[in-house]
Design an enzyme around this catalytic site. Structure first.
Site, PDB file in Angstrom:
ATOM      1  CB  SER A  17      -9.470   8.035 -16.241  1.00 54.03           C
ATOM      2  OG  SER A  17      -8.256   8.590 -16.814  1.00 54.03           O
ATOM      3  CE  LYS A  68       1.075   6.637 -12.071  1.00 58.05           C
ATOM      4  NZ  LYS A  68       1.117   7.718 -11.479  1.00 58.05           N
ATOM      5  N   GLY A 130       4.489  11.955   2.774  1.00 61.06           N
ATOM      6  CA  GLY A 130       4.409  10.816   1.979  1.00 61.06           C
ATOM      7  C   GLY A 130       5.504  10.479   1.252  1.00 61.06           C
ATOM      8  N   GLY A 133       4.740   6.328  -4.647  1.00 64.98           N
ATOM      9  CA  GLY A 133       5.333   6.728  -5.894  1.00 64.98           C
ATOM     10  C   GLY A 133       5.138   8.106  -6.159  1.00 64.98           C
ATOM     11  CB  ALA A 134       2.545  10.660  -5.708  1.00 68.56           C
ATOM     12  CE1 TYR A 220      -6.906  14.702  -9.738  1.00 70.37           C
ATOM     13  CE2 TYR A 220      -9.153  15.162  -9.808  1.00 70.37           C
ATOM     14  CZ  TYR A 220      -8.166  14.317 -10.269  1.00 70.37           C
ATOM     15  OH  TYR A 220      -8.227  13.543 -11.314  1.00 70.37           O
ATOM     16  N   GLY A 242      -4.457  19.163  -6.821  1.00 69.48           N
ATOM     17  CA  GLY A 242      -3.625  18.611  -7.946  1.00 69.48           C
ATOM     18  C   GLY A 242      -4.140  18.526  -9.168  1.00 69.48           C
TER      19      GLY A 242
HETATM   20  P1  NAP Z   1       1.080   5.411  -2.969  1.00 70.65           P
HETATM   21  O1  NAP Z   1       2.200   4.901  -3.570  1.00 70.65           O
HETATM   22  O2  NAP Z   1       0.140   4.341  -2.462  1.00 70.65           O
HETATM   23  O3  NAP Z   1       1.640   6.163  -1.598  1.00 70.65           O
HETATM   24  C1  NAP Z   1       0.665   6.526  -0.593  1.00 70.65           C
HETATM   25  C2  NAP Z   1       1.182   7.447   0.419  1.00 70.65           C
HETATM   26  O4  NAP Z   1       0.238   8.047   1.376  1.00 70.65           O
HETATM   27  C3  NAP Z   1       2.388   6.777   1.214  1.00 70.65           C
HETATM   28  O5  NAP Z   1       3.434   7.516   1.423  1.00 70.65           O
HETATM   29  C4  NAP Z   1       1.297   6.288   2.435  1.00 70.65           C
HETATM   30  O6  NAP Z   1       2.169   5.792   3.653  1.00 70.65           O
HETATM   31  C5  NAP Z   1       0.482   7.505   2.543  1.00 70.65           C
HETATM   32  N1  NAP Z   1      -0.578   7.585   3.289  1.00 70.65           N
HETATM   33  C6  NAP Z   1      -1.781   6.814   2.701  1.00 70.65           C
HETATM   34  N2  NAP Z   1      -2.789   7.011   3.837  1.00 70.65           N
HETATM   35  C7  NAP Z   1      -2.312   7.687   4.794  1.00 70.65           C
HETATM   36  C8  NAP Z   1      -2.717   8.215   6.155  1.00 70.65           C
HETATM   37  N3  NAP Z   1      -4.053   7.940   6.510  1.00 70.65           N
HETATM   38  N4  NAP Z   1      -1.910   9.107   6.839  1.00 70.65           N
HETATM   39  C9  NAP Z   1      -0.815   9.133   6.453  1.00 70.65           C
HETATM   40  N5  NAP Z   1      -0.125   8.648   5.273  1.00 70.65           N
HETATM   41  C10 NAP Z   1      -0.900   8.034   4.448  1.00 70.65           C
HETATM   42  O7  NAP Z   1       0.216   6.487  -3.646  1.00 70.65           O
HETATM   43  P2  NAP Z   1       0.787   7.580  -4.805  1.00 70.65           P
HETATM   44  O8  NAP Z   1       0.927   7.090  -6.183  1.00 70.65           O
HETATM   45  O9  NAP Z   1       2.114   7.984  -4.075  1.00 70.65           O
HETATM   46  O10 NAP Z   1      -0.262   8.754  -4.782  1.00 70.65           O
HETATM   47  C11 NAP Z   1      -0.243   9.604  -3.730  1.00 70.65           C
HETATM   48  C12 NAP Z   1      -1.517  10.656  -4.006  1.00 70.65           C
HETATM   49  O11 NAP Z   1      -1.175  11.622  -5.110  1.00 70.65           O
HETATM   50  C13 NAP Z   1      -2.660   9.849  -4.196  1.00 70.65           C
HETATM   51  O12 NAP Z   1      -3.896  10.115  -3.650  1.00 70.65           O
HETATM   52  C14 NAP Z   1      -2.829  10.015  -5.794  1.00 70.65           C
HETATM   53  O13 NAP Z   1      -4.303  10.164  -6.193  1.00 70.65           O
HETATM   54  C15 NAP Z   1      -2.172  11.531  -5.815  1.00 70.65           C
HETATM   55  N6  NAP Z   1      -1.590  11.763  -7.213  1.00 70.65           N
HETATM   56  C16 NAP Z   1      -1.755  12.783  -7.786  1.00 70.65           C
HETATM   57  C17 NAP Z   1      -1.448  13.003  -9.302  1.00 70.65           C
HETATM   58  C18 NAP Z   1      -2.072  14.262 -10.013  1.00 70.65           C
HETATM   59  O14 NAP Z   1      -1.644  14.336 -11.179  1.00 70.65           O
HETATM   60  N7  NAP Z   1      -2.570  14.944  -9.288  1.00 70.65           N
HETATM   61  C19 NAP Z   1      -0.397  12.313  -9.714  1.00 70.65           C
HETATM   62  C20 NAP Z   1       0.072  11.042  -8.912  1.00 70.65           C
HETATM   63  C21 NAP Z   1      -0.638  10.934  -7.874  1.00 70.65           C
HETATM   64  P3  NAP Z   1       2.680   4.686   3.807  1.00 70.65           P
HETATM   65  O15 NAP Z   1       3.944   4.528   3.098  1.00 70.65           O
HETATM   66  O16 NAP Z   1       2.857   4.513   5.537  1.00 70.65           O
HETATM   67  O17 NAP Z   1       1.489   3.612   3.441  1.00 70.65           O
END
Ligand code: NAP
Length: 278
Positions: A17, A68, A130, A133-134, A220, A242
């Protein structure tokens, strides 16, 4: 000397983190007497750990994967943003002792795109990849910027359709399978999938971008993600990762806790420098 106010980020895993570094830099910059540490919480132990933290005088928490939703349930009161997102990344203790939950991820994304990168959302065609959660956290701040259209697509199409239903009272949006993209073109494409973490990206049509398209990956790292490489290869006008979102969501948490808004640019630059040197 007065004891410093206590803050922490709870997650599992938590070793990598960047939040302690970011909040440490904010505190220094804004001359705030606070300490901030990273805590690895057992997977079934969030509520107990959070309760203990606040009982022992803790002032605020950030919450990261996979807690979360637990934090959402833990909060006594929720901001509208957190309610919509169904997830909380910031907890704070209000004056009456209640624990308040907020979600600053989406606002962090929008602030990074608009204030830092100089991109726009208003009047544009926006595609969100996607529906986790994000993506959910990003939808309200994005829709409030009044894009011309917004399409959410997801590997599991029902999750994207569900988001479209839930957010349609703010502004019209569509959601479903990647097929919905068809031959349509978009001005702003936001990759909110976690595919980049495993070096992958969703399959996208090569006709997707125009010469003015901006492409943002929430993931990122030291190297461009597959989606960023794809975007550059397809001649996107601008491509970003990101890191700025990470710093901006932290800045919003810091503001909630301290009522002081830190300058984010020097912190983004410092983190970028550290990533490049790694
Ligand atoms: P999450 O709730 O686990 O959701 C993951 C998403 O990615 C789902 O829509 C999933 O689809 C999709 N996915 C995963 N692998 C895939 C693949 N190979 N092909 C196509 N779709 C795929 O995760 P999250 O919390 O939304 O986070 C998503 C990303 O954003 C993470 O990598 C996280 O590190 C990043 N993030 C960054 C920040 C920042 O401050 N930069 C903040 C928050 C999150 P399904 O629904 O079909 O499983």
């Amino acid at each position: 000397m007065a004891e410093k106010d206590k803050y922490a980020v709870f997650g599992n895993p938590i070793k990598h983190s960047k939040s302690p570094l970011i909040h440490g830099l904010f505190a220094e910059q804004c001359a705030q007497q606070m300490q901030y540490r990273a805590v690895r919480v057992e997977l079934d132990g969030f509520a107990l750990a959070a309760q203990r933290f606040f009982d022992s005088g803790g002032a605020g928490l950030n919450i990261t994967v996979p807690f979360k939703q637990d934090a959402f349930r833990f909060a006594h009161r929720l901001s509208d943003r957190a309610m919509r997102a169904g997830a909380v990344n910031t907890l704070s203790r209000a004056e009456d002792g209640a624990i308040e939950g907020d979600n600053t991820d989406g606002i962090g994304l929008v602030r990074d795109m608009i204030a830092n990168l100089g991109w726009a959302v208003q009047g544009l065609r926006v595609l969100v990849l996607g529906a986790g959660g994000a993506a959910r956290g990003a939808l309200e701040p994005l829709l409030r910027e009044r894009p011309r259209e917004l399409l959410v697509v997801n590997r599991t199409p029902a999750r994207a359709s569900q988001l479209a239903t839930e957010f349609s009272d703010i502004a019209p949006l569509e959601g479903g399978a990647y097929d919905l993209i068809g031959e349509r073109q978009f001005d702003l494409i936001i990759n909110a999938t976690s595919a980049g973490l495993s070096g992958e990206m969703p399959e996208l049509p090569s006709s997707l971008l125009t010469e003015r398209s901006c492409c943002y990956d929430m993931v990122y790292g030291a190297e461009p993600t597959p989606f960023m490489r794809w975007s550059a290869h397809h001649a996107a006008w601008a491509v970003a990762d990101g890191l700025g979102m990470l710093v901006e969501q932290a800045a919003q948490s810091f503001y909630i806790w301290r009522q002081v808004r830190p300058e984010t640019r020097p912190v983004i630059n410092q983190l970028r420098g550290a990533l490049d040197a790694a």
